[in-house]
Design an enzyme around this catalytic site. Structure first.
Site, short mmCIF file in Angstrom:
data_model
loop_
_atom_site.label_atom_id
_atom_site.label_comp_id
_atom_site.label_asym_id
_atom_site.label_seq_id
_atom_site.Cartn_x
_atom_site.Cartn_y
_atom_site.Cartn_z
CG ASP A 87 -27.47 0.55 37.02
OD1 ASP A 87 -26.34 0.70 37.48
OD2 ASP A 87 -27.78 -0.36 36.23
CE LYS A 100 -22.83 -3.69 37.54
NZ LYS A 100 -23.13 -2.43 36.78
CE LYS A 151 -19.45 -0.81 31.76
NZ LYS A 151 -20.32 -0.57 32.91
CB SER A 177 -24.68 -8.47 28.56
OG SER A 177 -24.86 -7.16 29.10
CD GLN A 190 -28.04 -6.05 29.10
OE1 GLN A 190 -27.36 -6.70 28.30
NE2 GLN A 190 -27.54 -5.54 30.21
N GLY A 246 -29.63 -5.88 38.02
CA GLY A 246 -29.98 -4.51 38.35
C GLY A 246 -31.47 -4.28 38.33
NE ARG A 247 -32.28 -2.23 32.92
CZ ARG A 247 -32.12 -2.11 31.62
NH1 ARG A 247 -33.02 -1.46 30.90
NH2 ARG A 247 -31.06 -2.62 31.01
#
Length: 368
Positions: free
Chosen positions: A147, A169, A202, A260, A318, A338-339
């Site tokens: 991201d 992703k 999405k 999630s 989240q 991700g993060r």
């Protein structure tokens, strides 16, 4: 109560004996898992033993023996009566040995029946086969969720973590300086380090619209992404629309069956409908975004977001789970991080840690 991506229900019953007969058994019969029973009084006639033999932990507020001691202390009961109660309890034990199918052990953990390699041979979608083979060969079930809004930074981080991931992703529409050159460079990195590209688009529209979104415009994911995903909400037309171009190109589709984020609506009947839809397109639908294993179909790869090495949240809904919980207990197939990686001081080293943790959890979940 919603906790750890699971709904928990507390049922209170009067006595241990009747909790077993009227509560634990019927709940198990309809597919619910009974782990603990809270009762007001344990009459100490074998009910607690019966529950423990079936893997259920009893919790009693009071025991008959405790009540008797208290009543004697306050001179509300004589020792003679207490003796008679003790004799009655001893002579009227009701211990019912569990049937073989009722026996449970607290240390019993769910196991996955097939390895990634074995499942790769059973897939009807080429991308699913490729992904499972990559996971087995590289010994990684880590998907990096990039991201990142700057293409230079994006390419640098992907270059660093490439050796440790089975899938990248992207949210390509968040790049502030996107051009098709970055897509080509990501494709080159995927070939260099042997990973799959998953564009987290999405899709959530009617068939005709997603045909255009997938193959036209400035992003055109069908040209460079191995996988895209979609919400099942519009019905099977969305699968048909994406398959029109994705099928001939050998691509795969992932349906979003669960999420999630706290309070999301992808639960219950919606999730069940998602599973049914996926199984109707085994040559194209290759997986789920889900918080757990939803089906035993070997061609469906379960991908779980919201994973960190330590459980917690981000203050925006989240909810994070650990690789151990996701892969070894909930039997998902792949963790999406991700993060936890791109915000680390050393993304490459962090990716290596997630890779190690994910693979260890996978090996732990195998039957042999």
């Amino acid at each position: 109560v919603w906790y750890g991506m699971v709904w928990y229900c507390l049922v209170w019953y009067g006595t241990v004996r009747y909790a077993r007969m009227k509560l634990a058994g019927p709940l198990n019969d309809v597919g619910l898992k009974t782990t603990d029973v809270v009762v007001l009084v344990d009459r100490e006639q074998g009910g607690a033993t019966n529950l423990k033999d079936r893997g259920v932990t009893p919790h009693a507020v009071l025991k008959i023996s405790q009540m008797c001691k208290c009543l004697v202390k306050h001179k509300r009961l004589s020792m003679e009566i207490v003796g008679k109660v003790a004799t009655f309890l001893k002579e009227n034990q009701v211990v019912i040995r569990p049937k073989p199918e009722e026996k449970k052990k607290k240390d019993d953990k769910p196991k996955r029946a097939l390895t990634y390699e074995a499942r790769a041979e059973k897939c009807k979608n080429k991308t699913a086969t490729k992904l499972l083979k990559i996971m087995a060969e590289k010994k990684t079930n880590l998907c990096f969720s990039a991201d990142i809004t700057d293409k230079k930074r994006l390419l640098e981080v992907v270059e660093a973590v490439g050796p440790h991931i089975c899938m990248l992703k992207t949210h390509i529409d968040t790049l502030e300086d996107f051009d098709m050159d970055v897509a080509k460079k990501l494709r080159a990195l995927a070939d260099k380090y042997n990973f799959i590209i998953f564009e987290d688009r999405k899709y959530a529209d009617i068939g005709n619209t997603v045909v255009l979104q997938y193959s036209k415009g400035i992003y055109r994911p069908v040209e460079w992404a191995d996988i895209v995903n979609a919400h099942p909400l519009p019905g099977p037309g969305i699968v048909e629309g994406l398959k029109k171009n994705g099928g001939p190109a050998g691509r795969g589709l992932v349906l979003i069956a669960e999420m999630s984020s706290k309070g999301n609506l992808a639960t219950g009947a919606y999730t069940e409908a998602s599973i049914k839809m996926a199984l109707e397109y085994p040559d194209y639908v290759m997986g789920f975004i889900s918080m757990r294993k939803l089906t035993d179909s070997p061609g469906i790869i379960h991908m779980t977001p919201g994973v960190k090495l330590v459980k917690g949240g981000d203050g925006m809904g989240q909810q994070y789970n650990t690789p151990e919980l996701v892969l070894a207990e909930k039997l998902s197939d792949l963790i999406i991080v991700g993060r936890g990686i791109y915000q680390a001081k050393d993304p490459k080293a962090e990716a290596a840690m997630y890779r190690e943790a994910g693979w260890a959890a996978y090996e732990k979940s195998l039957t042999s």
